[in-house]
Design a protein around this motif. Structure first.
Motif, PDB file in Angstrom:
ATOM      1  N   HIS A   1       0.843  -1.189   0.000  1.00  0.00           N
ATOM      2  CA  HIS A   1       0.000   0.000   0.000  1.00  0.00           C
ATOM      3  C   HIS A   1       0.881   1.242   0.000  1.00  0.00           C
ATOM      4  O   HIS A   1       2.086   1.175   0.258  1.00  0.00           O
ATOM      5  CB  HIS A   1      -0.987   0.013   1.170  1.00  0.00           C
ATOM      6  N   VAL A   2       0.280   2.362  -0.354  1.00  0.00           N
ATOM      7  CA  VAL A   2       0.996   3.628  -0.332  1.00  0.00           C
ATOM      8  C   VAL A   2       0.398   4.481   0.776  1.00  0.00           C
ATOM      9  O   VAL A   2      -0.815   4.588   0.913  1.00  0.00           O
ATOM     10  CB  VAL A   2       0.921   4.347  -1.701  1.00  0.00           C
ATOM     11  N   ARG A   3       1.257   5.034   1.590  1.00  0.00           N
ATOM     12  CA  ARG A   3       0.830   5.918   2.670  1.00  0.00           C
ATOM     13  C   ARG A   3       0.751   7.331   2.092  1.00  0.00           C
ATOM     14  O   ARG A   3       1.727   7.834   1.510  1.00  0.00           O
ATOM     15  CB  ARG A   3       1.827   5.863   3.819  1.00  0.00           C
ATOM     16  N   ALA A   4      -0.399   7.968   2.226  1.00  0.00           N
ATOM     17  CA  ALA A   4      -0.587   9.260   1.565  1.00  0.00           C
ATOM     18  C   ALA A   4      -1.610  10.108   2.302  1.00  0.00           C
ATOM     19  O   ALA A   4      -2.482   9.597   3.008  1.00  0.00           O
ATOM     20  CB  ALA A   4      -1.051   9.036   0.122  1.00  0.00           C
TER      21      ALA A   4
ATOM     22  N   GLN B   1       4.095  16.023   8.155  1.00  0.00           N
ATOM     23  CA  GLN B   1       2.816  16.329   8.811  1.00  0.00           C
ATOM     24  C   GLN B   1       2.034  15.082   9.226  1.00  0.00           C
ATOM     25  O   GLN B   1       0.994  15.179   9.868  1.00  0.00           O
ATOM     26  CB  GLN B   1       1.943  17.186   7.884  1.00  0.00           C
ATOM     27  N   ASP B   2       2.531  13.911   8.850  1.00  0.00           N
ATOM     28  CA  ASP B   2       1.866  12.651   9.195  1.00  0.00           C
ATOM     29  C   ASP B   2       2.244  12.280  10.625  1.00  0.00           C
ATOM     30  O   ASP B   2       3.279  11.666  10.886  1.00  0.00           O
ATOM     31  CB  ASP B   2       2.299  11.552   8.217  1.00  0.00           C
ATOM     32  N   LYS B   3       1.391  12.646  11.569  1.00  0.00           N
ATOM     33  CA  LYS B   3       1.720  12.467  12.991  1.00  0.00           C
ATOM     34  C   LYS B   3       1.904  11.000  13.376  1.00  0.00           C
ATOM     35  O   LYS B   3       2.797  10.651  14.150  1.00  0.00           O
ATOM     36  CB  LYS B   3       0.639  13.113  13.855  1.00  0.00           C
ATOM     37  N   LEU B   4       1.038  10.126  12.843  1.00  0.00           N
ATOM     38  CA  LEU B   4       1.177   8.708  13.180  1.00  0.00           C
ATOM     39  C   LEU B   4       2.490   8.142  12.636  1.00  0.00           C
ATOM     40  O   LEU B   4       3.149   7.326  13.282  1.00  0.00           O
ATOM     41  CB  LEU B   4       0.000   7.907  12.631  1.00  0.00           C
ATOM     42  N   TRP B   5       2.861   8.581  11.438  1.00  0.00           N
ATOM     43  CA  TRP B   5       4.118   8.106  10.849  1.00  0.00           C
ATOM     44  C   TRP B   5       5.319   8.608  11.644  1.00  0.00           C
ATOM     45  O   TRP B   5       6.323   7.921  11.795  1.00  0.00           O
ATOM     46  CB  TRP B   5       4.214   8.566   9.393  1.00  0.00           C
ATOM     47  N   SER B   6       5.211   9.825  12.168  1.00  0.00           N
ATOM     48  CA  SER B   6       6.327  10.430  12.905  1.00  0.00           C
ATOM     49  C   SER B   6       6.382   9.992  14.360  1.00  0.00           C
ATOM     50  O   SER B   6       7.355  10.297  15.050  1.00  0.00           O
ATOM     51  CB  SER B   6       6.217  11.962  12.840  1.00  0.00           C
TER      52      SER B   6
END
Length: 272
Positions: free
Chosen positions: A153-156, A188-193
């Motif tokens: 999948h692509v995270r976007a 800006q991706d808080k869950l990713w960071s």
């Protein structure tokens, strides 16, 4: 490697070979030229805009099958190259590997997404949701490809949802259309960071001897295995270890391991 990278990324440079094989630039150029002259003449053409080689209109795989899982193997772990490049004779003739069915992914879908991630651009996609099976248009700002054992999948960032989402590649229809600069980036991706640690331990209902066996199986230290990941990937991490958070009362011999710090991470599971 030359053939797979060119096919699935749509852009091959000497840096791909330098980084993967630890060779010099001169040797990398020589290997590409050997492929072009002796193995598959006409398969690749040099693109000044891309500053690299791309598949020609008559590209036909000569050394590989052209399946998406070959690219996945390269991305995931180096030992998987023994599966793709069987002729290298690395001494694994007596090894058998069970692999899931490869999802239906085409280079035409993957090329624009990789390009958009590399150039930090938005993409217009046609996506079929599992919820209702309807095909919808979505404008996304992709930042990472994620490969699990069962799917890509692509995270976007999704402009319709006004949030970050996971888009399964096999559910993207047609050819993604690259637009202008992205709206929201990985930063800006808080869950990713958000970096978290999942702590696994033998199921507490096992006997001492049984727990010792499980601890040894997973290479635990003092009956604990720590796995670092980010909050956006936590569900996939648990899936990889066959941990079902909805069956906490399952047979301990079947589950074998549990999440020791479940209370610390469950808020991220509820969010996803």
């Amino acid at each position: 490697m030359i053939e797979i990278i060119a096919l699935w990324e749509g852009r091959l440079t000497t840096n791909h070979l330098i980084k993967n094989f630890g060779i010099g630039r001169q040797q990398a150029s020589k290997d590409i030229n050997t492929y072009l002259a002796d193995i598959a003449p006409g398969n690749l053409v040099y693109d000044k805009y891309l500053k690299g080689y791309k598949p020609s209109s008559t590209f036909t795989p000569s050394l590989t099958s052209g399946h998406a899982d070959e690219y996945l193997h390269i991305l995931s772990r180096s030992e998987d190259m023994n599966v793709t490049f069987a002729d290298l004779n690395m001494g694994f003739d007596n090894t058998s590997m069970i692999r899931p069915v490869t999802r239906n992914i085409s280079p035409q879908v993957l090329h624009p997404l990789i390009q958009a991630i590399r150039e930090k651009k938005r993409v217009d996609i046609s996506y079929t949701s599992l919820k209702d099976g309807q095909e919808v248009e979505r404008i996304i700002s992709p930042h990472s490809l994620v490969c699990t054992a069962l799917r890509w999948h692509v995270r976007a960032y999704c402009e319709y949802a006004n949030d970050y989402r996971d888009f399964v590649l096999s559910r993207i229809r047609g050819i993604p259309d690259i637009n202008d600069k992205l709206v929201m980036s990985k930063a800006q991706d808080k869950l990713w960071s958000t970096h978290i640690t999942v702590k696994l331990a033998p199921d507490s209902r096992l006997t001492v001897n049984q727990a010792a066996v499980i601890s040894n199986d997973y290479g635990m230290k003092e009956d604990e295995l720590e796995i670092s990941t980010n909050a956006a990937l936590i569900r996939y991490v648990l899936d990889a270890y066959n941990i079902d958070i909805h069956t906490l009362d399952s047979n301990p011999l079947g589950q074998q391991i549990i999440v020791k710090n479940f209370n610390d991470i469950k808020r991220y599971l509820n969010y996803l």
